[in-house]
Design a protein around this motif. Structure first.
Motif, PDB file in Angstrom:
ATOM      1  N   GLY A 367       0.799  -1.226   0.000  1.00 30.90           N
ATOM      2  CA  GLY A 367       0.000   0.000   0.000  1.00 30.90           C
ATOM      3  C   GLY A 367       0.823   1.262   0.000  1.00 30.90           C
ATOM      4  N   PHE A 368       1.997   1.225  -0.628  1.00 28.54           N
ATOM      5  CA  PHE A 368       2.907   2.362  -0.578  1.00 28.54           C
ATOM      6  C   PHE A 368       2.313   3.598  -1.257  1.00 28.54           C
ATOM      7  CE2 PHE A 368       6.349   4.825  -2.617  1.00 28.54           C
ATOM      8  CZ  PHE A 368       7.062   5.192  -1.488  1.00 28.54           C
ATOM      9  N   THR A 369       1.690   3.418  -2.423  1.00 32.97           N
ATOM     10  CA  THR A 369       1.169   4.561  -3.178  1.00 32.97           C
ATOM     11  C   THR A 369       0.120   5.319  -2.380  1.00 32.97           C
ATOM     12  OG1 THR A 369       1.581   3.374  -5.254  1.00 32.97           O
ATOM     13  CG2 THR A 369       0.072   5.261  -5.340  1.00 32.97           C
ATOM     14  N   GLU A 370      -0.831   4.581  -1.785  1.00 30.83           N
ATOM     15  CA  GLU A 370      -1.886   5.224  -0.997  1.00 30.83           C
ATOM     16  C   GLU A 370      -1.323   5.894   0.243  1.00 30.83           C
ATOM     17  OE1 GLU A 370      -1.847   2.147  -2.019  1.00 30.83           O
ATOM     18  OE2 GLU A 370      -3.460   2.001  -3.507  1.00 30.83           O
ATOM     19  N   MET A 371      -0.357   5.241   0.879  1.00 35.64           N
ATOM     20  CA  MET A 371       0.205   5.772   2.122  1.00 35.64           C
ATOM     21  C   MET A 371       0.956   7.081   1.899  1.00 35.64           C
ATOM     22  SD  MET A 371       3.137   4.140   4.585  1.00 35.64           S
ATOM     23  CE  MET A 371       4.413   4.587   3.428  1.00 35.64           C
ATOM     24  N   THR A 372       1.683   7.175   0.791  1.00 36.81           N
ATOM     25  CA  THR A 372       2.555   8.340   0.568  1.00 36.81           C
ATOM     26  C   THR A 372       1.889   9.445  -0.246  1.00 36.81           C
ATOM     27  OG1 THR A 372       3.482   7.252  -1.401  1.00 36.81           O
ATOM     28  CG2 THR A 372       4.647   6.949   0.699  1.00 36.81           C
ATOM     29  N   MET A 375       1.833  12.776   1.421  1.00 38.63           N
ATOM     30  CA  MET A 375       3.127  13.209   1.944  1.00 38.63           C
ATOM     31  C   MET A 375       3.862  14.067   0.925  1.00 38.63           C
ATOM     32  SD  MET A 375       4.399   9.594   3.677  1.00 38.63           S
ATOM     33  CE  MET A 375       5.987  10.253   4.175  1.00 38.63           C
ATOM     34  N   GLN A 376       4.698  14.996   1.423  1.00 37.99           N
ATOM     35  CA  GLN A 376       5.555  15.786   0.553  1.00 37.99           C
ATOM     36  C   GLN A 376       6.649  14.884  -0.022  1.00 37.99           C
ATOM     37  OE1 GLN A 376       7.085  19.029   2.857  1.00 37.99           O
ATOM     38  NE2 GLN A 376       5.136  20.129   2.899  1.00 37.99           N
ATOM     39  N   PRO A 377       7.035  15.090  -1.287  1.00 39.68           N
ATOM     40  CA  PRO A 377       8.063  14.236  -1.906  1.00 39.68           C
ATOM     41  C   PRO A 377       9.337  14.133  -1.079  1.00 39.68           C
ATOM     42  CG  PRO A 377       7.037  15.633  -3.563  1.00 39.68           C
ATOM     43  CD  PRO A 377       6.497  16.080  -2.232  1.00 39.68           C
ATOM     44  N   LEU A 381      11.054  10.666   0.408  1.00 40.87           N
ATOM     45  CA  LEU A 381      12.438  10.267   0.164  1.00 40.87           C
ATOM     46  C   LEU A 381      13.179  10.027   1.479  1.00 40.87           C
ATOM     47  CD1 LEU A 381      14.476   9.766  -2.083  1.00 40.87           C
ATOM     48  CD2 LEU A 381      15.132  12.165  -1.952  1.00 40.87           C
ATOM     49  N   GLU A 382      12.982  10.887   2.465  1.00 41.01           N
ATOM     50  CA  GLU A 382      13.623  10.713   3.766  1.00 41.01           C
ATOM     51  C   GLU A 382      13.173   9.407   4.415  1.00 41.01           C
ATOM     52  OE1 GLU A 382      12.634  14.207   5.944  1.00 41.01           O
ATOM     53  OE2 GLU A 382      14.127  15.478   4.942  1.00 41.01           O
ATOM     54  N   PHE A 383      11.872   9.115   4.316  1.00 45.09           N
ATOM     55  CA  PHE A 383      11.341   7.877   4.879  1.00 45.09           C
ATOM     56  C   PHE A 383      11.954   6.658   4.195  1.00 45.09           C
ATOM     57  CE2 PHE A 383       8.089   4.820   3.324  1.00 45.09           C
ATOM     58  CZ  PHE A 383       8.094   3.957   4.413  1.00 45.09           C
ATOM     59  N   LEU A 384      12.032   6.681   2.849  1.00 44.79           N
ATOM     60  CA  LEU A 384      12.594   5.542   2.119  1.00 44.79           C
ATOM     61  C   LEU A 384      14.069   5.334   2.455  1.00 44.79           C
ATOM     62  CD1 LEU A 384      10.982   5.874  -1.437  1.00 44.79           C
ATOM     63  CD2 LEU A 384      10.565   4.086   0.262  1.00 44.79           C
ATOM     64  N   ASN A 385      14.820   6.420   2.589  1.00 44.15           N
ATOM     65  CA  ASN A 385      16.234   6.295   2.955  1.00 44.15           C
ATOM     66  C   ASN A 385      16.399   5.640   4.321  1.00 44.15           C
ATOM     67  OD1 ASN A 385      17.229   7.406   0.597  1.00 44.15           O
ATOM     68  ND2 ASN A 385      17.291   9.488   1.395  1.00 44.15           N
ATOM     69  N   GLU A 386      15.551   6.019   5.263  1.00 43.40           N
ATOM     70  CA  GLU A 386      15.604   5.432   6.602  1.00 43.40           C
ATOM     71  C   GLU A 386      15.246   3.943   6.541  1.00 43.40           C
ATOM     72  OE1 GLU A 386      13.651   6.216  11.057  1.00 43.40           O
ATOM     73  OE2 GLU A 386      13.064   7.462   9.336  1.00 43.40           O
ATOM     74  N   TYR A 387      14.225   3.628   5.782  1.00 51.58           N
ATOM     75  CA  TYR A 387      13.770   2.240   5.642  1.00 51.58           C
ATOM     76  C   TYR A 387      14.816   1.380   4.945  1.00 51.58           C
ATOM     77  CZ  TYR A 387      11.356  -1.531   3.112  1.00 51.58           C
ATOM     78  OH  TYR A 387      11.014  -2.737   2.544  1.00 51.58           O
ATOM     79  N   GLU A 448       6.798   5.197  19.179  1.00 49.31           N
ATOM     80  CA  GLU A 448       7.397   5.839  20.355  1.00 49.31           C
ATOM     81  C   GLU A 448       7.835   7.267  20.042  1.00 49.31           C
ATOM     82  OE1 GLU A 448      10.564   3.485  21.856  1.00 49.31           O
ATOM     83  OE2 GLU A 448       9.293   1.785  22.415  1.00 49.31           O
ATOM     84  N   GLN A 449       8.261   7.507  18.797  1.00 50.51           N
ATOM     85  CA  GLN A 449       8.714   8.845  18.394  1.00 50.51           C
ATOM     86  C   GLN A 449       7.552   9.766  18.029  1.00 50.51           C
ATOM     87  OE1 GLN A 449      11.373   8.053  15.121  1.00 50.51           O
ATOM     88  NE2 GLN A 449      12.726   6.771  16.365  1.00 50.51           N
ATOM     89  N   GLY A 450       6.317   9.221  18.074  1.00 51.16           N
ATOM     90  CA  GLY A 450       5.150  10.022  17.738  1.00 51.16           C
ATOM     91  C   GLY A 450       4.979  10.258  16.251  1.00 51.16           C
ATOM     92  N   ARG A 451       5.571   9.407  15.430  1.00 48.95           N
ATOM     93  CA  ARG A 451       5.481   9.564  13.979  1.00 48.95           C
ATOM     94  C   ARG A 451       4.343   8.713  13.435  1.00 48.95           C
ATOM     95  NH1 ARG A 451      11.546   8.445  12.037  1.00 48.95           N
ATOM     96  NH2 ARG A 451      10.664   8.959   9.996  1.00 48.95           N
ATOM     97  N   ASP A 452       3.586   9.282  12.546  1.00 52.71           N
ATOM     98  CA  ASP A 452       2.420   8.599  11.979  1.00 52.71           C
ATOM     99  C   ASP A 452       2.858   7.716  10.815  1.00 52.71           C
ATOM    100  OD1 ASP A 452      -0.127   7.807  11.476  1.00 52.71           O
ATOM    101  OD2 ASP A 452      -0.673   9.611  10.347  1.00 52.71           O
ATOM    102  N   LEU A 453       3.633   6.679  11.145  1.00 55.62           N
ATOM    103  CA  LEU A 453       4.121   5.739  10.135  1.00 55.62           C
ATOM    104  C   LEU A 453       3.930   4.321  10.644  1.00 55.62           C
ATOM    105  CD1 LEU A 453       7.517   7.277   8.909  1.00 55.62           C
ATOM    106  CD2 LEU A 453       5.476   6.893   7.527  1.00 55.62           C
ATOM    107  N   GLN A 454       3.131   3.542   9.938  1.00 57.90           N
ATOM    108  CA  GLN A 454       2.953   2.128  10.234  1.00 57.90           C
ATOM    109  C   GLN A 454       2.853   1.413   8.893  1.00 57.90           C
ATOM    110  OE1 GLN A 454       2.740   0.412  13.473  1.00 57.90           O
ATOM    111  NE2 GLN A 454       3.818   2.344  13.824  1.00 57.90           N
TER     112      GLN A 454
END
Length: 559
Positions: A367-372, A375-377, A381-387, A448-454
Motif C-alpha cells: 500500500g505504498f502509493t496510498e500511504m505516501t 506526503m511531501q516528496p 524520500l527521507e522515509f525511504l532512505n531510513e527504511y 514511540e517517536q510520535g510519527r504517523d508511520l505504520q
C-alpha cells in the motif's frame, strides 16, 4: 590548527584537519571528513564539528548510532584537547595544541609518556612571513629579478632557502588539482619580477603541453593564452633542462618561432616540471621590455621553484586519484557486501558474463502509493532512505546478499552472484525473516517517536539459474542478473500479502535442513507463467530472530 586523529600510533593512523567553521563528518562523499567504516555504523551525514573563536563544538545530526564524547552519548558538546569523540563505532581523539604554551614551566605537567622534554615548538609558530623576506622591487644592483631581501650573497642565499621552504609549506597541503597551477603562479609573481608567466602540463592522452594557468604583472594586459613561445616550452620539455633565452628574438634555436616575433618577447626563462625522471610540464616566464633580463641566479631559483611545484602537482594528482578510488570503492560497497567487495578488489572481472545459480529476494512495501499520496516528496524520500538503510545495510549485507537495485519502494537482492556459497538460499531466507522482524521493530520505534508511520512489507524468494554480468553502455554500467528466476521472484513477491514471506519450491528444497515452520499453499497462478506455482509461506513470527541473527552473522563472518 586543531585536528582529530584516528588509530593513533598505528600503521593506519589518520589525521583530519578541522577548519574554521563547520566540518561535517559521515560516510557521504560530500562531507568535509569522509569516514570509511566496515561496520557501517556511521550515517551518511553523521555529525558536525564547529570551530569557532569561542571553542570547538560537536553536534550529532540525528545519526542512527549516535555520537559520543568520552563514551557519553551527546546531542551537542563543547570539546577540549584530548577528548575522545566517537561517531558510531569509529573513535577519534581531538588534538588542540593551541591551548598549550610553547615553553613549559615547572608548574606545568603535560602528558609526555615518560619523555624528558626540554622545549616544545609548534610548527605554525616557526613559520615565517614570506613578505618579510621579499622587497617590493628586485635589486637593481644585482640585476636579478628575484625580489629577495639582502645585499650580500650569504644573506640572499639564506633568504632564498627560507622562501623556498615557505613555498614548499604553502604547496604541501592537498589542493584541488585544478586550482594548484593558479596558486603556483601567484607565489611566483610575488617572488620574481616578470612580465608574464604560464604553467603548462602534458595532456596524458595527447602528450601535448596544455596551459593550465597564466598570470600577468600588468593587471590591464589583454589576456591571451597564446602569448608564450611553443618553441621554447617544447624544447625544454623534450630536453628536460631549464634555459634562459637572453634575447629570444635573436636566438637561433627559436628563429622561426612566430610567437616570439609577434609578441616581441625580449627575454624568456623556462624550467621543466620534473618530479622524477620524466617532465610533466613546464614553467615559463618572459620579459617584453628588455633583453638580457635574466641571470643565472634567476634560473636557478626558477628551477628550484619548478621542482617544488612539480612535487605539489604530483601529490595533488595522487590525492585526486585516491579520492576517485574512494568513490569507486564506496560505489562497490553500496551494492556488494564487504566480503564480495574484497573479492572484486582482488581482481574479479565483473565484465565477464557468467551463468550461476542464485536465490533472488524481492521486497515491496504494501500500500505504498496510498500511504505516501498525502506526503511531501521530500518526506517520502527521507522515509525511504531510513527504511532502506535498515533493510540493506543492517540485513542484506550482513547476511551476505548483493543489492542489485532499488525499484521505487521495492528492493531486489541476490545471493550467489557474483560470489557463490553453499548456503546462499539459507542466508537469503534468513534475511527475509530478519527483514520482517526489523519492520515490526521500526513500526514500534516510529510509534514511540510520535510519527504517523505504520507499514508492512511483502517478500518473495526464488532460486534458479541466471546470466550475471554488467549491462549498459561503456561509460554507464550496472551489474545485474537476467533470467526467468528473477521474473518469478518478482511474481512471488506480488502474490504475497502484507507481512508475508513466500518462497518457491526450488528455494524450499535448498533450505530443508533449517526445519523452518512453513505452510504449503494451494497452487498459485502468477502472471507470465502458464503453469501454477507451488509456493510456501514462511511462518517467520515463530522463528527466534535473536538466534537467527547470531547464527547467520557468525556464518557469514567466517566465510
Amino acid at each position: 590548527m586543531p585536528y582529530i586523529i584516528q588509530n593513533q600510533g598505528t600503521p593506519h593512523e589518520r589525521i583530519c584537519d578541522l577548519r574554521q567553521g563547520v566540518n561535517t563528518v559521515g560516510r557521504g562523499l560530500d562531507n568535509s571528513i569522509v569516514v570509511e567504516d566496515d561496520a557501517r555504523s556511521l550515517s551518511r551525514h553523521h555529525a558536525e564539528i564547529q570551530v569557532t573563536d569561542k571553542g570547538l563544538y560537536v553536534s550529532d545530526l540525528n545519526s542512527s548510532n549516535g555520537t559520543f564524547v568520552n563514551q557519553i552519548k551527546i546531542i551537542q558538546q563543547k570539546l577540549t584537547h584530548g577528548d575522545l569523540v566517537q561517531f558510531g563505532s569509529v573513535v577519534f581523539r581531538l588534538v588542540d595544541e593551541s591551548k598549550y604554551d610553547i615553553q613549559l614551566s615547572k608548574e606545568q605537567e603535560l602528558p609526555t609518556s615518560g619523555l624528558s622534554i626540554l622545549m616544545r615548538v609548534s610548527p605554525e609558530k616557526s613559520r615565517v612571513n614570506m613578505q618579510d623576506l621579499l622587497k617590493q622591487q628586485s635589486l637593481k644592483t644585482s640585476g636579478s629579478v628575484l625580489m629577495i631581501q639582502g645585499n650580500d650573497d650569504s644573506q640572499r642565499t639564506s633568504a632564498k632557502l627560507r622562501v623556498l621552504l615557505e613555498v614548499s609549506q604553502q604547496l604541501a597541503s592537498p589542493e584541488t588539482y585544478s586550482a594548484l597551477p593558479e596558486k603556483i603562479l601567484e607565489l611566483l609573481l610575488k617572488i620574481m619580477s616578470v612580465d608574464r608567466a604560464v604553467l603548462l602540463l602534458v595532456d596524458e592522452k595527447t602528450g601535448i603541453l596544455e596551459p593550465k594557468a597564466y598570470k600577468f604583472s600588468n593587471p590591464d594586459a589583454i589576456a591571451d593564452l597564446n602569448f608564450y613561445s611553443r618553441k621554447i616550452t617544447n624544447f625544454v620539455l623534450k630536453q628536460g633542462d631549464a634555459i634562459i633565452s637572453d634575447d629570444a628574438s635573436g636566438d637561433i634555436r627559436f628563429d622561426s618561432s612566430q610567437s616570439i616575433i609577434q609578441q616581441s618577447i625580449q627575454a624568456a626563462m623556462c624550467a621543466p616540471l620534473k618530479p622524477r625522471d620524466k617532465a610533466i610540464g613546464v614553467l615559463y616566464v618572459d620579459n617584453l621590455s628588455r633583453g638580457y633580463a635574466y641571470h643565472k641566479e634567476d634560473l636557478e631559483f626558477l628551477t628550484s621553484l619548478a621542482n617544488q611545484a612539480a612535487i605539489a602537482i604530483e601529490n595533488a594528482n595522487l590525492y585526486r586519484n585516491m579520492q576517485s578510488e574512494v568513490i569507486r570503492r564506496t560505489k562497490l560497497e553500496r551494492f556488494f557486501p564487504a566480503a564480495v567487495s574484497k573479492k572484486i578488489e582482488e581482481g574479479w572481472d565483473l565484465n565477464r558474463i557468467i551463468e550461476t545459480e542464485v536465490t533472488a529476494l524481492f521486497s515491496d512495501i504494501s500500500g505504498f502509493t496510498e500511504m505516501t499520496a498525502p506526503m511531501q516528496p521530500r518526506k517520502v524520500l527521507e522515509f525511504l532512505n531510513e527504511y532502506f538503510k535498515v533493510m540493506v545495510e543492517d540485513i542484506v549485507f550482513p547476511f551476505g546478499g548483493t543489492l542489485e537495485k532499488y525499484i521505487a519502494d521495492a528492493l531486489l537482492a541476490v545471493w550467489g552472484s557474483p560470489y557463490q556459497k553453499d548456503d546462499d538460499a539459507i542466508m537469503a531466507v534468513n534475511a527475509a525473516i530478519a527483514m520482517q522482524w526489523a519492520m515490526k521493530q521500526l513500526n514500534e520505534d516510529w510509534t514511540e517517536q510520535g510519527r504517523d508511520l505504520q507499514i508492512q512489507i511483502h517478500i518473495g524468494l526464488n532460486s534458479g539459474m541466471v546470466a550475471a554480468g554488467n549491462i549498459g553502455s561503456e561509460n554507464l554500467i550496472q551489474y545485474t542478473n537476467i533470467g526467468d528466476t528473477m521474473n518469478v521472484a518478482s511474481r512471488i513477491c506480488s502474490a504475497a500479502k502484507a507481512g508475508e514471506v513466500f518462497i518457491s519450491e526450488s528455494t524450499m528444497i535448498k533450505i530443508s535442513e533449517l526445519n523452518l515452520p512453513l505452510e504449503k499453499l494451494e497452487m498459485i497462478k502468477v502472471k507470465g507463467k502458464e503453469e501454477p506455482l507451488q509456493l510456501y509461506r514462511v511462518l517467520w513470527e515463530n522463528v527466534d530472530v535473536k538466534e537467527l541473527l547470531s547464527k547467520s552473522k557468525t556464518s557469514f563472518a567466517s566465510s
